[in-house]
Design a protein around this motif. Structure first.
Motif, mmCIF file in Angstrom:
data_model
loop_
_atom_site.group_PDB
_atom_site.id
_atom_site.type_symbol
_atom_site.label_atom_id
_atom_site.label_comp_id
_atom_site.label_asym_id
_atom_site.label_seq_id
_atom_site.Cartn_x
_atom_site.Cartn_y
_atom_site.Cartn_z
ATOM 1 N N ARG A 139 0.832 -1.217 0.000
ATOM 2 C CA ARG A 139 0.000 0.000 0.000
ATOM 3 C C ARG A 139 0.863 1.261 0.000
ATOM 4 O O ARG A 139 1.852 1.356 0.728
ATOM 5 C CB ARG A 139 -0.904 -0.014 1.239
ATOM 6 C CG ARG A 139 -1.985 1.064 1.259
ATOM 7 C CD ARG A 139 -3.080 0.751 0.265
ATOM 8 N NE ARG A 139 -4.254 1.565 0.501
ATOM 9 C CZ ARG A 139 -4.463 2.778 -0.037
ATOM 10 N NH1 ARG A 139 -3.552 3.313 -0.840
ATOM 11 N NH2 ARG A 139 -5.570 3.441 0.212
ATOM 12 N N THR A 140 0.473 2.221 -0.829
ATOM 13 C CA THR A 140 1.129 3.525 -0.850
ATOM 14 C C THR A 140 0.312 4.498 0.003
ATOM 15 O O THR A 140 -0.679 4.121 0.635
ATOM 16 C CB THR A 140 1.214 4.067 -2.280
ATOM 17 O OG1 THR A 140 -0.114 4.388 -2.733
ATOM 18 C CG2 THR A 140 1.828 3.033 -3.222
ATOM 19 N N GLU A 141 0.695 5.758 -0.018
ATOM 20 C CA GLU A 141 -0.052 6.770 0.721
ATOM 21 C C GLU A 141 -1.147 7.395 -0.123
ATOM 22 O O GLU A 141 -1.833 8.321 0.315
ATOM 23 C CB GLU A 141 0.898 7.854 1.232
ATOM 24 C CG GLU A 141 1.896 7.333 2.257
ATOM 25 C CD GLU A 141 2.739 8.432 2.870
ATOM 26 O OE1 GLU A 141 2.406 9.614 2.662
ATOM 27 O OE2 GLU A 141 3.722 8.112 3.550
ATOM 28 N N ALA A 142 -1.324 6.919 -1.348
ATOM 29 C CA ALA A 142 -2.344 7.479 -2.238
ATOM 30 C C ALA A 142 -3.738 7.106 -1.765
ATOM 31 O O ALA A 142 -3.926 6.259 -0.905
ATOM 32 C CB ALA A 142 -2.119 6.986 -3.664
ATOM 33 N N GLY A 143 -4.734 7.733 -2.361
ATOM 34 C CA GLY A 143 -6.121 7.504 -1.977
ATOM 35 C C GLY A 143 -6.654 6.170 -2.434
ATOM 36 O O GLY A 143 -5.919 5.327 -2.953
ATOM 37 N N VAL A 144 -7.956 5.983 -2.240
ATOM 38 C CA VAL A 144 -8.625 4.727 -2.563
ATOM 39 C C VAL A 144 -9.480 4.917 -3.800
ATOM 40 O O VAL A 144 -10.214 5.888 -3.916
ATOM 41 C CB VAL A 144 -9.495 4.261 -1.373
ATOM 42 C CG1 VAL A 144 -10.266 3.001 -1.730
ATOM 43 C CG2 VAL A 144 -8.619 4.020 -0.151
ATOM 44 N N PHE A 145 -9.406 3.987 -4.721
ATOM 45 C CA PHE A 145 -10.254 4.016 -5.906
ATOM 46 C C PHE A 145 -11.661 3.538 -5.567
ATOM 47 O O PHE A 145 -11.866 2.794 -4.605
ATOM 48 C CB PHE A 145 -9.685 3.106 -6.994
ATOM 49 C CG PHE A 145 -8.378 3.569 -7.563
ATOM 50 C CD1 PHE A 145 -8.349 4.554 -8.530
ATOM 51 C CD2 PHE A 145 -7.192 3.012 -7.140
ATOM 52 C CE1 PHE A 145 -7.150 4.975 -9.069
ATOM 53 C CE2 PHE A 145 -5.980 3.422 -7.678
ATOM 54 C CZ PHE A 145 -5.957 4.410 -8.644
ATOM 55 N N GLU A 146 -12.609 3.913 -6.382
ATOM 56 C CA GLU A 146 -13.952 3.370 -6.258
ATOM 57 C C GLU A 146 -13.978 1.952 -6.825
ATOM 58 O O GLU A 146 -13.281 1.645 -7.789
ATOM 59 C CB GLU A 146 -14.960 4.238 -7.026
ATOM 60 C CG GLU A 146 -15.163 5.622 -6.433
ATOM 61 C CD GLU A 146 -15.749 5.565 -5.034
ATOM 62 O OE1 GLU A 146 -16.648 4.736 -4.791
ATOM 63 O OE2 GLU A 146 -15.289 6.340 -4.171
ATOM 64 N N ALA A 147 -14.788 1.096 -6.201
ATOM 65 C CA ALA A 147 -14.938 -0.258 -6.720
ATOM 66 C C ALA A 147 -15.552 -0.206 -8.113
ATOM 67 O O ALA A 147 -16.425 0.612 -8.388
ATOM 68 C CB ALA A 147 -15.818 -1.080 -5.782
ATOM 69 N N ASP A 148 -15.087 -1.065 -8.983
ATOM 70 C CA ASP A 148 -15.562 -1.097 -10.366
ATOM 71 C C ASP A 148 -15.628 -2.550 -10.799
ATOM 72 O O ASP A 148 -14.603 -3.207 -10.978
ATOM 73 C CB ASP A 148 -14.609 -0.322 -11.268
ATOM 74 C CG ASP A 148 -15.100 -0.211 -12.702
ATOM 75 O OD1 ASP A 148 -15.978 -1.013 -13.090
ATOM 76 O OD2 ASP A 148 -14.619 0.652 -13.433
ATOM 77 N N ASP A 149 -16.862 -3.078 -10.937
ATOM 78 C CA ASP A 149 -17.004 -4.512 -11.173
ATOM 79 C C ASP A 149 -16.709 -4.924 -12.611
ATOM 80 O O ASP A 149 -16.940 -6.068 -12.988
ATOM 81 C CB ASP A 149 -18.393 -4.993 -10.758
ATOM 82 C CG ASP A 149 -19.519 -4.360 -11.567
ATOM 83 O OD1 ASP A 149 -19.221 -3.620 -12.528
ATOM 84 O OD2 ASP A 149 -20.687 -4.603 -11.226
ATOM 85 N N ARG A 150 -16.154 -4.044 -13.426
ATOM 86 C CA ARG A 150 -15.824 -4.426 -14.797
ATOM 87 C C ARG A 150 -14.686 -5.440 -14.860
ATOM 88 O O ARG A 150 -14.431 -6.019 -15.912
ATOM 89 C CB ARG A 150 -15.455 -3.181 -15.626
ATOM 90 C CG ARG A 150 -16.667 -2.323 -15.985
ATOM 91 C CD ARG A 150 -16.244 -1.170 -16.859
ATOM 92 N NE ARG A 150 -15.362 -0.262 -16.135
ATOM 93 C CZ ARG A 150 -14.675 0.722 -16.727
ATOM 94 N NH1 ARG A 150 -14.731 0.885 -18.023
ATOM 95 N NH2 ARG A 150 -13.912 1.517 -16.008
ATOM 96 N N LEU A 151 -14.004 -5.650 -13.745
ATOM 97 C CA LEU A 151 -12.980 -6.685 -13.723
ATOM 98 C C LEU A 151 -13.591 -8.076 -13.613
ATOM 99 O O LEU A 151 -12.893 -9.072 -13.759
ATOM 100 C CB LEU A 151 -12.019 -6.468 -12.544
ATOM 101 C CG LEU A 151 -11.062 -5.276 -12.655
ATOM 102 C CD1 LEU A 151 -10.168 -5.224 -11.433
ATOM 103 C CD2 LEU A 151 -10.211 -5.359 -13.911
ATOM 104 N N LEU A 152 -14.890 -8.164 -13.329
ATOM 105 C CA LEU A 152 -15.546 -9.451 -13.122
ATOM 106 C C LEU A 152 -16.188 -9.948 -14.418
ATOM 107 O O LEU A 152 -16.708 -9.161 -15.202
ATOM 108 C CB LEU A 152 -16.628 -9.323 -12.044
ATOM 109 C CG LEU A 152 -16.137 -8.906 -10.661
ATOM 110 C CD1 LEU A 152 -17.326 -8.684 -9.734
ATOM 111 C CD2 LEU A 152 -15.206 -9.954 -10.093
#
Length: 327
Positions: free
Chosen positions: A301-314
């Motif tokens: 983990r870096t100190e960057a923010g969190v992405f929104e979940a995106d179910d296109r990987l499924l």
């Protein structure tokens, strides 16, 4: 049967726990990882599992390790909803445990006759029997093609639908007999293997749980926190690989079941110390056949923010809720 935590030395090396840190074992199972992690440093471990059958083993660990260990009964996909924050490591061992396979009453294995269930949480949601008795030929075909990578998926689906019209499919032995008749015996692999895998993944929404679990781990890991994931087949590894590379700021290539997905954020939330997978040693494969298909991936983990979940990987397959609505 003795329990073998898969790739244990590699998992411990990747986690690199030190005194005072906290690790979340999102797939507690029989506690193999938890016990070894607790023994590796003066750290704390929080085990997660949605299967109530793990409680006796969790109580044994709590008695041995005191307040350094606790179990939270929850799916690992919800690890960010149970009061955990700023942890130092998360480990996930994806898939069904040998403990569950060995229990005939759970209905996971065609090697042991039992009710055709396969649910991690028995009594909740549709079972494997519900799927084979209520899904159409086209729907069963899609489930077997995507989740089982079964080459003769449509033929198998037709055979199941024909069989259920004559008699209810109730047990694992009932379904295994249908599959053996439909596919015949070729080589060492039982003809039921891929279909049973597909049904288990479907009724437990395992790929959806995996993706949501990766997102949840991202939310609770502190900067420098390690996310270690062990997968056992290509569908799982493909999702982990795509998630890690996307979160590291790379483009994720598509597959035949899921489109290409590009990084959506301005900064990477993970770095990848090693882009390739780590595989079990030859010695482990010889001693524990279950490990032969295992793959370990690590992200930090870096100190960057969190992405929104995106179910296109499924992969795009019938949702479990669509089946539940018919019952």
């Amino acid at each position: 049967m003795k329990h073998y935590p898969v790739m244990l030395p590699e998992v411990l090396t990747s986690l690199s726990m030190v005194d005072g840190e906290t690790c979340v074992d999102g797939t507690f199972g029989n506690g193999g990882y938890c016990a070894a992690i607790l023994d590796s440093a003066a750290c704390s471990v929080v085990g997660l599992d949605r299967d109530p059958n793990v409680l006796p083993r969790a109580q044994e660990l709590a008695a041995e390790w005191g307040d350094r260990f606790r179990l939270i009964q929850t799916p690992f996909s919800k690890m960010d909803e149970v009061g955990l924050a700023s942890v130092d490591a998360v480990v996930l061992d994806i898939g069904v445990s040998s403990m569950q396979l060995d229990q005939a009453e759970r209905g996971f294995s065609f090697m042991r006759e039992g009710p055709l269930d396969m649910r991690m949480e028995q009594g909740g949601g549709p079972s494997a029997r519900d799927a084979v008795m209520h899904l159409s030929v086209a729907e069963l075909t899609r489930v077997f093609q995507v989740y089982g990578e079964e080459k003769r998926a449509r033929h198998v689906a037709n055979c199941i639908v024909s069989a259920r019209e004559a008699e209810d499919i109730v047990t694992t032995a009932d379904l295994a007999a249908i599959l053996e008749k439909a596919l015949g015996r070729r080589g060492k692999t039982h003809p039921a293997t891929r279909v049973f895998q597909a049904l288990r993944i479907f009724v437990n929404d395992e790929l959806g749980e995996l993706y949501q679990g990766l997102c949840a781990a991202e939310r609770i890991l502190a900067p420098g926190g390690r996310l270690v994931v062990v997968t056992f087949h290509s569908l799982e590894d493909r999702i982990v690989k795509s998630f890690f590379r996307r979160r590291a700021g790379e483009v994720s290539g598509g597959s035949r079941y899921a489109p290409e997905v590009v990084n959506l954020g301005p900064a990477a939330s993970f770095t990848l110390p090693k882009r390739s997978v780590t595989k079990p040693s030859d010695l482990e494969v010889r001693e524990n056949a279950r490990s032969r298909s295992a793959k370990l991936r690590l992200a930090v983990r870096t100190e960057a923010g969190v992405f929104e979940a995106d179910d296109r990987l499924l992969p795009n397959v019938l949702s479990l809720s669509e089946l539940e609505a018919r019952l």
